[in-house]
Design a protein around this motif. Structure first.
Motif, PDB file in Angstrom:
ATOM      1  N   PHE A   1       0.811  -1.217   0.000  1.00  0.00           N
ATOM      2  CA  PHE A   1       0.000   0.000   0.000  1.00  0.00           C
ATOM      3  C   PHE A   1       0.844   1.267   0.000  1.00  0.00           C
ATOM      4  O   PHE A   1       0.559   2.221  -0.742  1.00  0.00           O
ATOM      5  N   ILE A   2       1.896   1.298   0.814  1.00  0.00           N
ATOM      6  CA  ILE A   2       2.683   2.523   0.978  1.00  0.00           C
ATOM      7  C   ILE A   2       3.343   2.969  -0.335  1.00  0.00           C
ATOM      8  O   ILE A   2       3.211   4.139  -0.722  1.00  0.00           O
ATOM      9  N   PRO A   3       4.023   2.090  -1.081  1.00  0.00           N
ATOM     10  CA  PRO A   3       4.590   2.539  -2.366  1.00  0.00           C
ATOM     11  C   PRO A   3       3.521   2.942  -3.382  1.00  0.00           C
ATOM     12  O   PRO A   3       3.701   3.915  -4.126  1.00  0.00           O
ATOM     13  N   LEU A   4       2.396   2.204  -3.429  1.00  0.00           N
ATOM     14  CA  LEU A   4       1.356   2.512  -4.414  1.00  0.00           C
ATOM     15  C   LEU A   4       0.736   3.883  -4.167  1.00  0.00           C
ATOM     16  O   LEU A   4       0.529   4.657  -5.110  1.00  0.00           O
ATOM     17  N   THR A   5       0.425   4.187  -2.909  1.00  0.00           N
ATOM     18  CA  THR A   5      -0.176   5.489  -2.627  1.00  0.00           C
ATOM     19  C   THR A   5       0.835   6.616  -2.837  1.00  0.00           C
ATOM     20  O   THR A   5       0.469   7.737  -3.204  1.00  0.00           O
ATOM     21  N   SER A   6       2.143   6.307  -2.675  1.00  0.00           N
ATOM     22  CA  SER A   6       3.189   7.305  -2.935  1.00  0.00           C
ATOM     23  C   SER A   6       3.260   7.643  -4.424  1.00  0.00           C
ATOM     24  O   SER A   6       3.452   8.801  -4.807  1.00  0.00           O
ATOM     25  N   ILE A   7       3.113   6.641  -5.266  1.00  0.00           N
ATOM     26  CA  ILE A   7       3.077   6.890  -6.710  1.00  0.00           C
ATOM     27  C   ILE A   7       1.903   7.805  -7.043  1.00  0.00           C
ATOM     28  O   ILE A   7       2.024   8.734  -7.849  1.00  0.00           O
ATOM     29  N   GLY A   8       0.765   7.568  -6.387  1.00  0.00           N
ATOM     30  CA  GLY A   8      -0.426   8.383  -6.645  1.00  0.00           C
ATOM     31  C   GLY A   8      -0.224   9.847  -6.303  1.00  0.00           C
ATOM     32  O   GLY A   8      -0.552  10.728  -7.114  1.00  0.00           O
ATOM     33  N   PHE A   9       0.330  10.141  -5.120  1.00  0.00           N
ATOM     34  CA  PHE A   9       0.463  11.572  -4.787  1.00  0.00           C
ATOM     35  C   PHE A   9       1.617  12.224  -5.540  1.00  0.00           C
ATOM     36  O   PHE A   9       1.627  13.437  -5.734  1.00  0.00           O
ATOM     37  N   GLY A  10       2.583  11.426  -6.001  1.00  0.00           N
ATOM     38  CA  GLY A  10       3.621  11.997  -6.863  1.00  0.00           C
ATOM     39  C   GLY A  10       3.049  12.461  -8.191  1.00  0.00           C
ATOM     40  O   GLY A  10       3.399  13.541  -8.696  1.00  0.00           O
ATOM     41  N   ILE A  11       2.152  11.648  -8.754  1.00  0.00           N
ATOM     42  CA  ILE A  11       1.493  12.027 -10.011  1.00  0.00           C
ATOM     43  C   ILE A  11       0.647  13.278  -9.819  1.00  0.00           C
ATOM     44  O   ILE A  11       0.618  14.172 -10.680  1.00  0.00           O
ATOM     45  N   CYS A  12      -0.033  13.381  -8.670  1.00  0.00           N
ATOM     46  CA  CYS A  12      -0.846  14.578  -8.393  1.00  0.00           C
ATOM     47  C   CYS A  12       0.022  15.828  -8.319  1.00  0.00           C
ATOM     48  O   CYS A  12      -0.391  16.901  -8.756  1.00  0.00           O
ATOM     49  N   SER A  13       1.225  15.697  -7.739  1.00  0.00           N
ATOM     50  CA  SER A  13       2.132  16.843  -7.679  1.00  0.00           C
ATOM     51  C   SER A  13       2.531  17.299  -9.072  1.00  0.00           C
ATOM     52  O   SER A  13       2.567  18.501  -9.361  1.00  0.00           O
TER      53      SER A  13
END
Length: 492
Positions: A102-114
């Motif tokens: 979960f932690i790496p996947l959600t990190s990819i998500g907020f990186g894309i949002c940035s």
């Protein structure tokens, strides 16, 4: 050697104790080197991607998007709406699929949002992207805290939480340095000025998150860099402290859909613990200051040093964050040494209180800038509060719920903090400073009151335990009671 002198009649026993202590030290060192740096880097960029809005604002974002009135505060609030509402659901998903995934996947998500924030052209677009950013970041803090609790004992956990949460003030420091460096670049493609801040930092976040997919073990029983006997020791010492079965420790981190009634009941126990709720409210009050500090420090620095260049103003934000990082690590280190958490709420909060008194009573720029160093002590309560709620429950499921509830309270404080400093109150921001003075004073009173209550309730439990032992309790019910069990004692 001291142990040998104290018990010379049992030399072999002393050697065994020392040998076991060395084994635990080696085990802890391996975990510190393989796990903590990975989650710390992820949380560093999580906070950078969240707080870089303040750096972008003084770099021209407000002018390019033609912000007026409360529009900047509205953009901040849109982040917290999703952040708060999805906090507990995100932790349930985390426990369902396992934090190592979960932690790496959600990190990819907020990186894309940035990255997407670099391309907004209106305030509504900025609000929409920040809303999505909050959705992906919602589970980050509690999920990492829960993940670390799968590996570390109660006493060790506070300091390890500090080693990753310390990246929050460091993110403020690095954010100012990175923003200052990026602003010196002429352009990246068609992107200029503040847009490059979001683009560069978002791309780096996504890259790091992709790498960490392959670095995080699912739990203490599935770590390739531990020898079999070290994996056994890692699970056994947690089992001994928490009273869990060997299989429960082995399964921790492997995902759990919370389908069973017992698990659902334990999750509710974590949400409703009196310590979880009271410490969560303290974290809410502290988060008002933390988030206001993160989002408005660049703006406050600009009012203190209005004639400085934008790059100089960015760099002025760095030293206070470094002091905040020092306070967080030092307080958590002492907490680890003493296996106490509650008493360390007071020193850092007292410094915050003094800082806001300085803000309210002086217009001297040097005094006001000095006050930012004291206020940065607010960061110390992050690991202390998360460790405190984790220490005062028993089961793995209850602990994940308690941490998520604590963090949800904090993010409610972040929403409040986004409205404490408004443009028309500049340059002295008396309303914002007064609100934060009040929250700091309340934390001092509440933390003392909770500590006294815990001691009094422990004495009451001593009397109730004897009665419970005489009457007996069904074994299944004992497992479900968690902190309500008569033999449980609050740990200050």
């Amino acid at each position: 050697m001291a142990a040998m002198k104290k018990h010379p009649e049992h030399p072999t026993e002393n050697v065994a104790v020392l040998s076991e202590g060395d084994a635990i030290t080696r085990l802890r060192t391996k975990m510190d080197l393989h796990i903590v740096p990975v989650v710390a880097v992820l949380y560093l960029f999580c906070f950078i991607d969240r707080a870089n809005l303040g750096n972008a604002k003084i770099s021209g974002m407000d002018k390019d998007l033609k912000m007026t009135g409360f529009e900047y505060n509205i953009i901040l609030s849109s982040f917290y709406i999703s952040y708060i509402t999805l906090e507990i659901p995100a932790v349930i998903v985390c426990k369902w699929i396992g934090p190592a995934i979960f932690i790496p996947l959600t990190s990819i998500g907020f990186g894309i949002c940035s990255v997407c924030t670099a391309f907004v052209s209106t305030t509504p677009q900025a609000c929409a992207v920040r809303f999505l950013l909050g959705a992906f970041e919602a589970g980050m803090m509690p999920s990492i805290a829960y993940y670390l609790s799968l590996f570390y004992s109660r006493a060790e956990l506070t300091f390890r939480l500090a080693l990753y949460i310390v990246t929050a003030p460091l993110a403020g420091a690095f954010g100012g340095l990175i923003a200052g460096g990026i602003l010196k670049l002429p352009r990246i493609g068609s992107l200029t000025s503040w847009r490059m801040i979001f683009f560069v930092e978002g791309i780096v976040t996504v890259g790091i998150a992709l790498v960490t997919v392959f670095l995080l073990p699912r739990g203490p029983g599935s770590t390739s860099w531990l020898r079999p006997e070290e994996r056994t020791l890692a699970m056994e010492r947690l089992r001994a402290e928490r009273g869990a079965s060997p299989q429960e420790i082995l399964d921790s981190g492997d995902g759990d859909k919370l389908k069973r009634t017992r698990n659902a009941r334990q999750f509710l126990r974590g949400l409703g613990s009196p310590v979880t709720l009271s410490i969560g409210f303290i974290f809410l009050l502290d988060a008002v200051t933390v988030q206001a500090f993160a989002f408005f420090l660049p703006t406050i620095v600009r009012t203190i040093y209005p004639t400085s260049t934008t790059v100089q103003q960015q760099l002025y934000t760095v030293p206070p964050y470094l002091v905040g990082a020092f306070m967080m690590v030092s307080m958590s280190g002492m907490s680890w040494w003493t296996d106490r958490r509650q008493i360390f709420f007071k020193p850092s909060t007292t410094l915050v209180l003094i800082g806001y008194i300085m803000f309210l009573t002086s217009s001297n720029p040097h005094v006001r800038y000095g006050a930012t160093f004291l206020v940065s002590s607010c960061f110390a309560l992050g690991p202390l509060t998360n460790a405190q709620v984790a220490a005062n429950v028993i089961s793995d499921t209850t602990r994940s719920a308690a941490i998520s509830m604590n963090c949800m309270f904090a993010h409610c404080g972040g929403l409040i903090g986004s409205w404490t400093f408004v443009e028309w109150d500049a340059p002295h921001y008396r309303i914002g400073n007064s609100v934060n003075l009040a929250t700091s004073a309340t934390i001092l009173v509440m933390s003392t009151a909770i500590l006294l209550w815990m001691k009094a309730d422990n004495k009451a439990r001593d009397l109730k335990e004897q009665e419970a032992n005489e009457n007996g309790l069904p074994e299944g019910k004992v497992e479900d009671l968690d902190w309500r069990h008569p033999s449980f004692r609050w740990k200050p």
